[in-house]
Design an enzyme around this catalytic site. Structure first.
Site, short mmCIF file in Angstrom:
data_model
loop_
_atom_site.label_atom_id
_atom_site.label_comp_id
_atom_site.label_asym_id
_atom_site.label_seq_id
_atom_site.Cartn_x
_atom_site.Cartn_y
_atom_site.Cartn_z
N LYS A 51 -3.94 2.72 -10.01
CA LYS A 51 -4.85 2.97 -8.88
C LYS A 51 -4.14 3.69 -7.75
CE LYS A 51 -5.53 -0.47 -5.74
NZ LYS A 51 -5.33 -0.14 -4.32
N ASN A 52 -2.97 3.17 -7.37
CA ASN A 52 -2.32 3.70 -6.17
C ASN A 52 -1.69 5.08 -6.38
OD1 ASN A 52 -3.20 1.51 -4.80
ND2 ASN A 52 -1.25 0.42 -4.82
N CYS A 145 -6.33 -4.94 8.01
CA CYS A 145 -7.13 -5.51 6.92
C CYS A 145 -6.68 -6.96 6.71
CB CYS A 145 -7.02 -4.69 5.66
SG CYS A 145 -5.40 -4.76 4.92
N ARG A 150 -1.06 -3.01 9.31
CA ARG A 150 -1.01 -1.73 8.60
C ARG A 150 -1.02 -0.54 9.56
NH1 ARG A 150 -3.88 -2.49 2.86
NH2 ARG A 150 -2.30 -0.97 2.35
N ASP A 336 2.47 -6.46 -4.10
CA ASP A 336 1.18 -6.54 -4.78
C ASP A 336 1.18 -7.57 -5.91
OD1 ASP A 336 0.27 -4.67 -3.02
OD2 ASP A 336 0.51 -2.97 -4.37
N ARG A 428 -12.10 -3.24 -6.84
CA ARG A 428 -11.43 -2.07 -6.26
C ARG A 428 -10.24 -1.65 -7.12
NH1 ARG A 428 -9.64 -2.81 -0.35
NH2 ARG A 428 -8.97 -0.74 -0.93
N1 EPU Z 1 3.89 0.56 8.18
C1 EPU Z 1 4.24 0.79 9.50
N2 EPU Z 1 4.04 2.05 10.01
C2 EPU Z 1 3.50 3.06 9.25
C3 EPU Z 1 3.18 2.82 7.89
C4 EPU Z 1 3.38 1.54 7.38
O1 EPU Z 1 4.71 -0.09 10.20
O2 EPU Z 1 3.33 4.16 9.77
C5 EPU Z 1 4.05 -0.80 7.63
C6 EPU Z 1 2.68 -1.39 7.25
O3 EPU Z 1 2.06 -1.98 8.36
C7 EPU Z 1 3.03 -2.36 6.16
C8 EPU Z 1 4.29 -1.74 5.50
O4 EPU Z 1 4.77 -0.75 6.42
O5 EPU Z 1 3.39 -3.59 6.72
C9 EPU Z 1 4.06 -1.09 4.14
O6 EPU Z 1 3.13 -0.06 4.30
P1 EPU Z 1 3.02 1.17 3.30
O7 EPU Z 1 2.72 2.36 4.12
O8 EPU Z 1 4.20 1.21 2.38
O9 EPU Z 1 1.75 0.76 2.45
P2 EPU Z 1 0.44 1.60 2.14
O10 EPU Z 1 0.82 2.98 1.75
O11 EPU Z 1 -0.54 1.38 3.21
C10 EPU Z 1 0.51 1.07 -0.41
C11 EPU Z 1 -0.44 0.47 -1.42
C12 EPU Z 1 -0.53 -1.03 -1.19
C13 EPU Z 1 0.87 -1.64 -1.31
C14 EPU Z 1 1.82 -0.95 -0.32
C15 EPU Z 1 3.25 -1.45 -0.43
C16 EPU Z 1 -2.03 2.22 -1.84
C17 EPU Z 1 -3.44 2.65 -1.79
N3 EPU Z 1 -1.76 1.04 -1.29
O12 EPU Z 1 -0.08 0.82 0.86
O13 EPU Z 1 -1.34 -1.54 -2.25
O14 EPU Z 1 0.81 -3.01 -1.01
O15 EPU Z 1 1.80 0.47 -0.54
O16 EPU Z 1 3.73 -1.29 -1.71
O17 EPU Z 1 -1.19 2.90 -2.38
C18 EPU Z 1 -2.83 -2.98 -3.33
O18 EPU Z 1 -2.86 -2.17 -4.26
O19 EPU Z 1 -3.34 -4.14 -3.41
C19 EPU Z 1 -2.19 -2.59 -2.07
C20 EPU Z 1 -2.40 -3.22 -0.92
#
Ligand code: EPU
Length: 447
Positions: A51-52, A145, A150, A336, A428
């Site tokens: 998915k991701n 969320c 996030r 995850d 999802r």
């Molecule tokens: N963060 C910041 N600043 C930023 C970006 C992120 O502080 O500018 C923090 C976030 O608040 C969070 C952490 O860094 O606490 C990790 O965030 P990241 O950006 O790595 O996550 P994401 O890209 O929003 C993806 C996956 C998530 C998965 C995370 C970590 C997708 C669609 N989502 O989220 O997947 O948990 O990476 O591996 O790719 C899931 O599939 O259930 C899911 C939540």
């Protein structure tokens, strides 16, 4: 709350009840997954595409005025939401059997509206591709969320370093640029989303961009593989330093790329097999994406073997042992799979300590697992889990996608009947999860 299920509903010979995922519900009752636990999982299962990875590759397809085809694509509600967003932007999207075709020849709008972004946080990842393609984008802020705040500060800072002007007002991020120029960008933490947005924006920036402390996740490699197949020049994806040589927008073209296997779905089946002391062969798995998970599961007592080219057998014959685990950016233990491994810890022998370092609030499943007899106490960002002999079935509510998976695993190994509600989260990210478990011998259906 009293269970609304009669044991007669769960008669395994009543296949009409078991195989009809859209079976009628009593008026006013929301859909639920109903599980009679205690059956060891046995058999073979195929893991779907990640998915991701696919969601971000769909966004990435916007950078070329051409047609891109993604293969090994699961049928998930998130994917349909992303398709709706791309259509809103002017792309034509067709979702077929296991593939999605994106014709991004015409982009007619550069605004991603709140009603779509709020349904799918990953849609924030159109920001980078729209900038690369159109030098402008207006994307609704996704907000927090159920699992945490996030933030998006790293996305903003990185895009600014490429020369974009960023404004945040009225709930939207607006990014505009006369041109994008390569830069050396250090991420304070290896955020997946920030790495993806910056990497995709930098594809058409003039000169070289280097992302330091980049996320190293396999999904990032998959996106880079797509971009390179489209004529982009990315090196080092999958490591902490990614180098992007800018190319001209008109030199980019469509491509056909396979989606990598979903490591979280694979981990979910691995853990469900362990929880039920079963034996399961999974096909379509990449073990290199799962080392931290395999290592933890081995420590708990699972026997895991790989068979070429992409099959993994899991056997569990004894009670699991308690372990300590900490979620970390890849290649560390994935957040995850934190909720699913919590379920294993609930019935393991001894006390486990589970530390969550990625999100501030990802223990919502603990309260539901307690309703099933688990002994979990949360102290700050750690859960102390004292293993009990057995969980007992109850009605439980999922708070997010992976919490839903954890509760289903709990239901599969619990004594009696478990009903899991709030299935919108589950759908999802997992395609037909209950049907796949049923194929492995579980007594589970959706009503
Ligand atoms: N963060 C910041 N600043 C930023 C970006 C992120 O502080 O500018 C923090 C976030 O608040 C969070 C952490 O860094 O606490 C990790 O965030 P990241 O950006 O790595 O996550 P994401 O890209 O929003 C993806 C996956 C998530 C998965 C995370 C970590 C997708 C669609 N989502 O989220 O997947 O948990 O990476 O591996 O790719 C899931 O599939 O259930 C899911 C939540």
């Amino acid at each position: 709350m009293q269970s609304k299920t009669n044991m007669s509903d769960l008669n395994p010979t009543d296949t009409s009840e078991q195989i009809d995922p859209n079976g009628a519900n009593p008026p006013g009752e929301e859909p639920r997954i109903i599980i009679r636990g205690g059956k060891p999982l046995n058999g073979e299962v195929r893991i779907h595409g990640a998915k991701n990875a696919v969601l971000k590759m769909m966004a990435g397809a916007l950078i070329a005025k051409d047609v891109t085809v993604l293969k090994n694509v699961p049928n998930l509600t998130d994917l349909h939401t992303m398709a709706a967003l791309l259509r809103h932007l002017g792309a034509k999207v067709e979702i077929g059997d296991g593939e999605v075709t994106i014709d991004a020849t015409n982009i007619t709008d550069t605004e991603a509206p709140y009603e779509l972004v709020t349904r799918l946080r990953a849609s924030f990842c159109v920001l980078g591709p729209l900038l690369a393609r159109c030098l402008e984008a207006k994307v609704s802020l996704p907000g927090g969320c159920a699992i945490g705040e996030r933030k998006i500060d790293l996305h903003e800072r990185g895009l600014k370093q490429l020369g974009a002007e960023i404004k945040v007002e009225h709930g939207y991020v607006t990014a505009t640029a006369k041109k994008l120029t390569g830069a050396r960008i250090y991420l304070d933490r290896p955020s997946n989303g920030a790495t993806e947005n910056i990497m995709l924006a930098a594809v058409t920036a003039e000169g070289t961009t280097i992302i330091e402390n980049a996320a190293q996740d396999p999904e990032i490699q998959n996106i880079a593989q797509l971009v390179n197949a489209m004529g982009g020049k990315i090196e080092g994806a999958g490591t902490y330093q990614i180098t992007i040589e800018g190319v001209r927008q008109e030199d980019l073209h469509g491509a056909v790329v396979d989606t990598i296997p979903d490591r979280v779905e694979a981990g979910t089946f691995l853990m469900a097999c362990m929880a039920t002391t079963g034996e399961v062969m999974m096909h379509g798995v990449n073990a290199q994406h799962l080392y931290s998970v395999i290592s933890k599961c081995n420590e708990m007592g699972a026997e895991i073997s790989m068979f070429a080219p992409d099959s993994m057998r899991v056997r569990m014959h004894e009670r699991m042992k308690a372990v300590d685990a900490t979620t970390l950016p890849f290649p560390g233990f994935p957040t995850d799979l934190q909720a699913p491994i919590t379920t294993l810890m609930c019935i393991a022998e001894g006390t486990s300590i589970l530390t969550e370092t990625i999100y501030e609030n990802r223990f919502m499943h603990a309260a539901e697992l307690r309703r099933m007899g688990a002994d979990i106490s949360i102290k700050g960002n750690a859960a102390v889990v004292k293993g009990v002999q057995r969980l007992s079935g109850a009605e439980v509510k999922s708070s997010d996608l992976r919490a839903a998976a954890a509760l289903i695993i709990a239901g599969l190994c619990a004594e009696g009947v478990t009903e899991v509600t709030e299935l919108k989260h589950l759908d999802r990210g997992y395609e037909n999860l209950e049907a796949k478990f049923r194929g492995l011998g579980a007594d589970i259906y959706r009503r």
